[in-house]
Design an enzyme around this catalytic site. Structure first.
Site, PDB file in Angstrom:
ATOM      1  N   HIS A  17       0.803  -1.232   0.059  1.00  0.00           N
ATOM      2  CA  HIS A  17       0.066  -0.048  -0.033  1.00  0.00           C
ATOM      3  C   HIS A  17       0.757   1.059  -0.009  1.00  0.00           C
ATOM      4  O   HIS A  17       0.473   2.214  -0.625  1.00  0.00           O
ATOM      5  CB  HIS A  17      -0.828   0.065   1.336  1.00  0.00           C
ATOM      6  CG  HIS A  17      -1.732  -1.090   1.129  1.00  0.00           C
ATOM      7  ND1 HIS A  17      -2.245  -1.811   2.390  1.00  0.00           N
ATOM      8  CD2 HIS A  17      -2.650  -1.829   0.241  1.00  0.00           C
ATOM      9  CE1 HIS A  17      -3.217  -2.668   2.017  1.00  0.00           C
ATOM     10  NE2 HIS A  17      -3.426  -2.750   1.042  1.00  0.00           N
ATOM     11  N   LYS A  41     -16.205  -7.228   6.985  1.00  0.00           N
ATOM     12  CA  LYS A  41     -15.090  -7.871   7.046  1.00  0.00           C
ATOM     13  C   LYS A  41     -14.534  -8.215   8.507  1.00  0.00           C
ATOM     14  O   LYS A  41     -14.593  -7.300   9.207  1.00  0.00           O
ATOM     15  CB  LYS A  41     -13.892  -7.004   6.157  1.00  0.00           C
ATOM     16  CG  LYS A  41     -14.004  -6.926   4.379  1.00  0.00           C
ATOM     17  CD  LYS A  41     -12.623  -6.638   4.029  1.00  0.00           C
ATOM     18  CE  LYS A  41     -12.468  -7.040   2.665  1.00  0.00           C
ATOM     19  NZ  LYS A  41     -11.316  -6.575   2.019  1.00  0.00           N
ATOM     20  N   ARG A  94      -2.161  -6.981  -7.995  1.00  0.00           N
ATOM     21  CA  ARG A  94      -1.089  -8.037  -7.932  1.00  0.00           C
ATOM     22  C   ARG A  94      -1.185  -9.093  -8.887  1.00  0.00           C
ATOM     23  O   ARG A  94      -0.206  -9.686  -9.161  1.00  0.00           O
ATOM     24  CB  ARG A  94      -1.200  -8.684  -6.433  1.00  0.00           C
ATOM     25  CG  ARG A  94      -0.761  -7.755  -5.563  1.00  0.00           C
ATOM     26  CD  ARG A  94      -1.446  -8.111  -3.969  1.00  0.00           C
ATOM     27  NE  ARG A  94      -2.708  -8.450  -3.862  1.00  0.00           N
ATOM     28  CZ  ARG A  94      -3.675  -8.586  -3.051  1.00  0.00           C
ATOM     29  NH1 ARG A  94      -3.005  -8.551  -1.657  1.00  0.00           N
ATOM     30  NH2 ARG A  94      -4.928  -8.501  -3.083  1.00  0.00           N
ATOM     31  N   SER A 131      -3.149  -7.810   3.005  1.00  0.00           N
ATOM     32  CA  SER A 131      -3.394  -7.575   4.504  1.00  0.00           C
ATOM     33  C   SER A 131      -4.041  -8.911   5.146  1.00  0.00           C
ATOM     34  O   SER A 131      -3.527  -9.179   6.200  1.00  0.00           O
ATOM     35  CB  SER A 131      -4.573  -6.440   4.566  1.00  0.00           C
ATOM     36  OG  SER A 131      -4.133  -5.289   4.156  1.00  0.00           O
TER      37      SER A 131
HETATM   38  O1  PNS Z   1      -9.190  -3.049   0.542  1.00  0.00           O
HETATM   39  P1  PNS Z   1     -10.627  -3.476   0.160  1.00  0.00           P
HETATM   40  O2  PNS Z   1     -11.402  -3.962   1.275  1.00  0.00           O
HETATM   41  O3  PNS Z   1     -10.533  -4.324  -1.194  1.00  0.00           O
HETATM   42  O4  PNS Z   1     -11.334  -2.211  -0.343  1.00  0.00           O
HETATM   43  C1  PNS Z   1     -12.709  -2.264  -0.929  1.00  0.00           C
HETATM   44  C2  PNS Z   1     -13.119  -0.987  -1.074  1.00  0.00           C
HETATM   45  C3  PNS Z   1     -13.334  -0.010   0.152  1.00  0.00           C
HETATM   46  C4  PNS Z   1     -12.538  -0.219  -2.198  1.00  0.00           C
HETATM   47  C5  PNS Z   1     -14.809  -0.974  -1.673  1.00  0.00           C
HETATM   48  O5  PNS Z   1     -15.390  -2.040  -0.748  1.00  0.00           O
HETATM   49  C6  PNS Z   1     -15.543  -0.062  -1.990  1.00  0.00           C
HETATM   50  O6  PNS Z   1     -15.247   0.708  -3.116  1.00  0.00           O
HETATM   51  N1  PNS Z   1     -16.360   0.505  -1.071  1.00  0.00           N
HETATM   52  C7  PNS Z   1     -17.267   1.547  -1.136  1.00  0.00           C
HETATM   53  C8  PNS Z   1     -18.810   1.246  -1.379  1.00  0.00           C
HETATM   54  C9  PNS Z   1     -19.262   1.248  -2.891  1.00  0.00           C
HETATM   55  O7  PNS Z   1     -18.927   2.415  -3.626  1.00  0.00           O
HETATM   56  N2  PNS Z   1     -19.507   0.168  -3.665  1.00  0.00           N
HETATM   57  C10 PNS Z   1     -19.937   0.219  -4.667  1.00  0.00           C
HETATM   58  C11 PNS Z   1     -18.699  -0.016  -5.599  1.00  0.00           C
HETATM   59  S1  PNS Z   1     -18.659  -0.546  -7.257  1.00  0.00           S
END
Ligand code: PNS
Length: 163
Positions: A17, A41, A94, A131
């Site tokens: 990150h 999560k 990745r 993570s």
């Molecule tokens: O590190 P992560 O847990 O993979 O991150 C996921 C994240 C936060 C990027 C994703 O859950 C997200 O975009 N959440 C915001 C809610 C949202 O907009 N959902 C619709 C996405 S198409």
């Protein structure tokens, strides 16, 4: 300078990150690291602990002029982007598995608000780091000290002093 959002759970914020953050800033962007609640999560560090560790890591890298750490409010990522005037989202890839996970979200975000996603290929030195694996390895007593910035490692050890 354009503003981009680097969203994620960051539980914990890893060297992968940090590398993404550094590279997004080096491309000339103002980077907002948006830390999500993600109650669905099974995490380890609470939101404020994650944010503090990320801020300290950003400071250690001398990136405070171009990088800011914020909470990602509940709701749509694209609404947050619009609210702060960000034109794009940054995500790391990745592997092709990551692309399979990311592609529908990127397409949806573009559909909803014409917000593009900038994908950066993870550096090969950190392409094995996630993570969730860091949490697992740490939880089983393995050494994760070369996968995390110092403040993240400290936070993990405080939360779960296994190794
Ligand atoms: O590190 P992560 O847990 O993979 O991150 C996921 C994240 C936060 C990027 C994703 O859950 C997200 O975009 N959440 C915001 C809610 C949202 O907009 N959902 C619709 C996405 S198409």
């Amino acid at each position: 300078m354009s503003t981009v959002v680097l969203p994620g759970s960051f539980d914990p914020f890893t060297l992968g990150h940090l590398d993404l953050t550094r590279r997004a800033a080096a491309l000339g962007h103002q980077v907002i690291i948006a830390v999500s609640h993600n109650p669905s999560k099974q995490g380890m560090l609470d939101l404020e602990t994650r944010k503090a560790a990320i801020s300290a890591s950003v400071e250690d890298e001398g990136l405070t002029a171009t990088v800011e750490v914020r909470t990602l409010p509940k709701g749509l990522l694209v609404d947050f982007c619009r609210e702060i005037g960000a034109g794009a989202v940054v995500r790391g890839l990745r592997s092709q598995l990551d692309l399979a996970y990311e592609e529908p979200m990127a397409r949806m975000n573009r559909h909803l608000a014409r917000i593009d996603t900038i994908f950066l290929l993870t550096d090969s030195a950190s392409s094995h780091i996630s993570s969730s694996l860091v949490r697992e390895v740490h939880g089983l007593g393995g050494d994760v000290s070369d996968m995390l910035p110092g403040p993240s490692l400290d936070a993990l050890r405080r939360a779960s002093p296994v190794s």
